[in-house]
Write a protein that holds these residues in place. Structure first.
Motif, short mmCIF file in Angstrom:
data_model
loop_
_atom_site.label_atom_id
_atom_site.label_comp_id
_atom_site.label_asym_id
_atom_site.label_seq_id
_atom_site.Cartn_x
_atom_site.Cartn_y
_atom_site.Cartn_z
N GLN A 151 0.83 -1.22 0.00
CA GLN A 151 0.00 0.00 0.00
C GLN A 151 0.85 1.26 0.00
O GLN A 151 0.66 2.16 -0.81
CB GLN A 151 -0.81 0.05 1.29
CG GLN A 151 -2.13 -0.62 1.23
CD GLN A 151 -2.85 -0.37 2.54
OE1 GLN A 151 -2.75 0.70 3.11
NE2 GLN A 151 -3.56 -1.36 3.00
N TYR A 152 1.80 1.30 0.96
CA TYR A 152 2.66 2.49 1.06
C TYR A 152 3.51 2.62 -0.20
O TYR A 152 3.68 3.70 -0.74
CB TYR A 152 3.56 2.39 2.29
CG TYR A 152 2.78 2.48 3.58
CD1 TYR A 152 2.38 3.71 4.08
CD2 TYR A 152 2.42 1.35 4.28
CE1 TYR A 152 1.65 3.80 5.25
CE2 TYR A 152 1.70 1.42 5.45
CZ TYR A 152 1.32 2.64 5.94
OH TYR A 152 0.59 2.73 7.09
N THR B 71 -3.21 7.07 4.78
CA THR B 71 -3.03 5.62 4.77
C THR B 71 -2.73 5.10 6.18
O THR B 71 -3.22 4.03 6.57
CB THR B 71 -1.88 5.23 3.83
OG1 THR B 71 -2.08 5.90 2.59
CG2 THR B 71 -1.84 3.74 3.58
N ASP C 30 -4.55 2.15 8.08
CA ASP C 30 -3.71 1.01 8.37
C ASP C 30 -3.79 0.63 9.85
O ASP C 30 -3.74 -0.55 10.20
CB ASP C 30 -2.26 1.34 7.98
CG ASP C 30 -1.45 0.08 7.71
OD1 ASP C 30 -2.07 -0.98 7.50
OD2 ASP C 30 -0.22 0.15 7.73
#
Lengths: 321, 303
Positions: B177-178, B224, B228
């Motif tokens: 994701q990152y 995010t 997360d």
């Protein structure tokens, strides 16, 4: 056109599948300490009691007497030929067990997905059409809560309500939908709700946003100006164009469905591959663990491929990156 | 599916008047925007309560969370035990309070691991492009080939229990994701004039990447992070529920639910509170994340 896209997409999969196979192979290699001892159920204190011959046999069967790269190549060449090894517990071929239990997982995932779509599509559309009314707030509240709620808790709450208090539904058990469809639905009702809840919540939210976008477009205004009945404009024009959103979300949500099935199948004693994975973990039956992870990862990769192709089919503007 | 590469979105919209924005005034403007979003405020409040509870657990707990009292087992909520007791007679409220510690302890480590590994990977992939990009992103694709929860279960199975295993098991699935977000921003920024200018002045690749380009990723990364955290808390409680997290008698929300599940018929309320706590905590992070995203990028809507 579509065919060449599929071929390209398959080529892209090769390096991914290679890395996935390494990952699954490493599951056994990562076990801290002596994996053979761990699989025989020995702790450092009791390792002296292990039968030497049994130890050497298992060590050889798993190939631990060979260097790592060789072990990997041997493993992959067997896997490709459908040989996933033997279960340490039941002494049966892993593939046989997997195939036996795979249909239950797929039937449950499909039921959950259908249920999620049946709830989400009208909810998302009505929420958008009646934006900022109580219906909209209700749908959005459901959506926020559905994403936040842990599935195992929802499962426990449903069991308390439907099995313990009302006595309407069985909390465990399974029959194949191909044999007794009605009985299947009775057993699948709660697991499917639990598995599909967050998918349904995501889909509602996304569909609402997409519908709002479509409803503000010129073509919708034009259709309205032509005097078409509101329902026709909503269903035949706006909703039809939001279909792509459904496909996107369904693709993204497969991960959630397959990942969530581990907990759901375990709680409801559903005899699928995801609960098999956990049984394998509890029994330190690592060939079973590897096999179950492999089959679930392959399923996920395959569904994503299908979704991408469907996407391409629905929207020819999509290009491969 | 690729993450859309958004242009620089670091400055909040209300503070974008050129020349007038000191850092403090930007913060004030950002606060004005976010304070209008009541749901985001609610989310922020829930997070604060969670953090506060985790830090001051010993002061807030009414009982010793590990004290067994078989005589008073499976009690409903009442004056002695606000939220009742569990199957060993331990106080549910106090165990929930200490459970916040467990949840945050795992979530912070897992989220940090995901971000610390993912951000440089994405930056390098986007900046160097071509082969580096292809290799890094195929790695990310292969991590994504495992559904997140499944990856965590498989990793815990391989690595065994313990805090570090939990960090890795939960953190690994969020690395892509990152990486994807940072890669997208870097790709969209690296041809810009200010990057050219920095190069002309003679700045090294690393300085350009980390000093000039990466600050543009701060906003999407913060968004995010919030989501997360929610994800990490969910996975930790799921793993504990499956008996793959911390061993008993640790006060963990997921483990509390696991321990009560065979006794649902006797005391269904005992299962209500741990689940509600997990759901409210996750809801808090999600609402806060939604609010931050609207703040940084009002055009975006949720997938």
């Amino acid at each position: 056109m579509i065919a060449s896209y599929v071929v390209q997409r398959l080529f892209q999969l090769v390096p991914v599948l290679f890395l996935v196979s390494i990952g699954i192979f490493l599951i056994i290699q990562l076990i801290p300490g002596d994996p053979v001892m761990v699989m025989l159920g020995a702790t450092p204190e009791t390792s002296g009691n292990i039968n030497r011959q049994q130890y050497e046999e298992l060590r050889h069967q798993l190939g631990f007497d060979q260097p790592l790269p060789i072990r990997y190549l041997n493993w992959v060449s067997k896997v490709v030929r459908g040989d996933l090894g033997m279960s340490l517990k039941s002494r049966r071929p892993v593939l046989e067990t997997l195939l036996e239990r795979y249909p239950a997982t797929i039937f449950l995932a499909i039921t959950a997905l259908i249920g999620a779509v049946i709830v989400a599509v009208p909810a998302g559309i009505i929420a958008a059409v009646r934006q900022n009314t109580w219906v909209d707030y209700l749908a959005m509240g459901f959506s926020l809560w559905g994403v936040a709620m842990p599935n195992f808790w929802l499962a426990l709450m449903l069991i308390v309500l439907f099995s313990i208090n009302l006595g309407w539904l069985p909390s465990i058990g399974y029959t194949s939908p191909l044999v007794q469809p009605v009985d299947f639905l009775r057993h699948a009702f709660m697991p499917a709700i639990v598995l599909g809840a967050s998918t349904s919540a995501h889909l509602t939210r996304y569909l609402r946003a997409e519908m709002l976008e479509q409803l503000s477009q010129d073509y919708v205004r034009a259709a309205r100006a032509r005097g078409l009945p509101p329902l026709v404009v909503i269903v035949k024009h706006a909703a039809k164009n939001s279909l792509l959103a459904v496909v996107t979300v369904v693709g993204l949500q497969t991960a959630r469905l397959l990942g969530g099935s581990a907990i759901v199948e375990t709680i409801f004693s559903w005899p699928g591959v995801a609960s098999l994975l956990l049984e394998g973990i509890y029994a330190r039956d690592y060939p079973i663990v590897q096999g179950a992870v492999l089959i679930l990862a392959l399923t996920y990769v395959f569904i994503n491929l299908v979704v991408d192709v469907a996407y391409k089919f629905l929207d020819p503007r999509v290009r491969l990156e | 599916m690729s993450i859309k590469a958004e242009p620089a979105v670091a400055s909040p919209p209300a503070a974008s008047t050129p020349g007038t924005g000191t850092y403090a005034s930007q913060l004030i403007a950002a606060w004005r925007v976010i304070s209008r979003n009541r749901l985001a405020l609610l989310g922020g409040f829930v997070i604060l309560v969670g953090v506060f509870t985790a830090i001051f657990a010993p002061l807030l707990a009414t009982h010793d969370p590990y004290e067994i009292d078989i005589v008073n087992r499976l009690r409903g909520p009442g004056p002695g035990h606000w939220l009742g007791t569990d199957v060993l007679g331990r106080d549910t409220f106090s165990r929930l309070v200490y459970g916040a510690r467990t949840a945050f302890q795992v979530a912070i480590g897992a989220v940090a691991l995901g971000a610390i590994a993912g951000i440089p990977l994405g930056a390098i992939a986007g900046f160097y492009g071509r082969r580096v990009d292809a290799i890094v992103m195929r790695f990310m694709d292969s991590v994504l080939a495992f559904p997140g929860q499944l990856l965590a279960i498989a990793l815990v199975a391989a690595l065994g229990g313990g805090l570090i295993s939990l960090y890795i098991a939960i953190g690994v699935s969020s690395i892509p994701q990152y990486a994807r977000i940072v890669r997208g921003v870097v790709l969209s920024q690296k041809e810009r004039e200010y990057v050219e200018a920095a190069r002309m002045v003679g700045e090294s690749n690393l300085r350009v990447l980390f000093g000039e380009i990466l600050p543009n990723c701060v906003a999407p990364i913060i968004v995010t992070l919030s989501f997360d955290f929610a994800h990490a808390i969910l996975i930790e409680s799921s793993l504990s529920f499956l008996g793959l997290g911390f061993p008993p008698p640790t006060a963990s929300w997921g483990l509390m639910l696991k321990e009560i599940s065979p006794f649902l018929e006797l005391q269904p309320l005992s299962a209500l509170f741990p689940g509600l706590t997990i759901a409210i905590m996750i809801l808090g992070f999600n609402l806060f994340g939604d609010g931050l995203r609207d703040l940084f990028d009002p055009r975006h809507y949720e997938i």
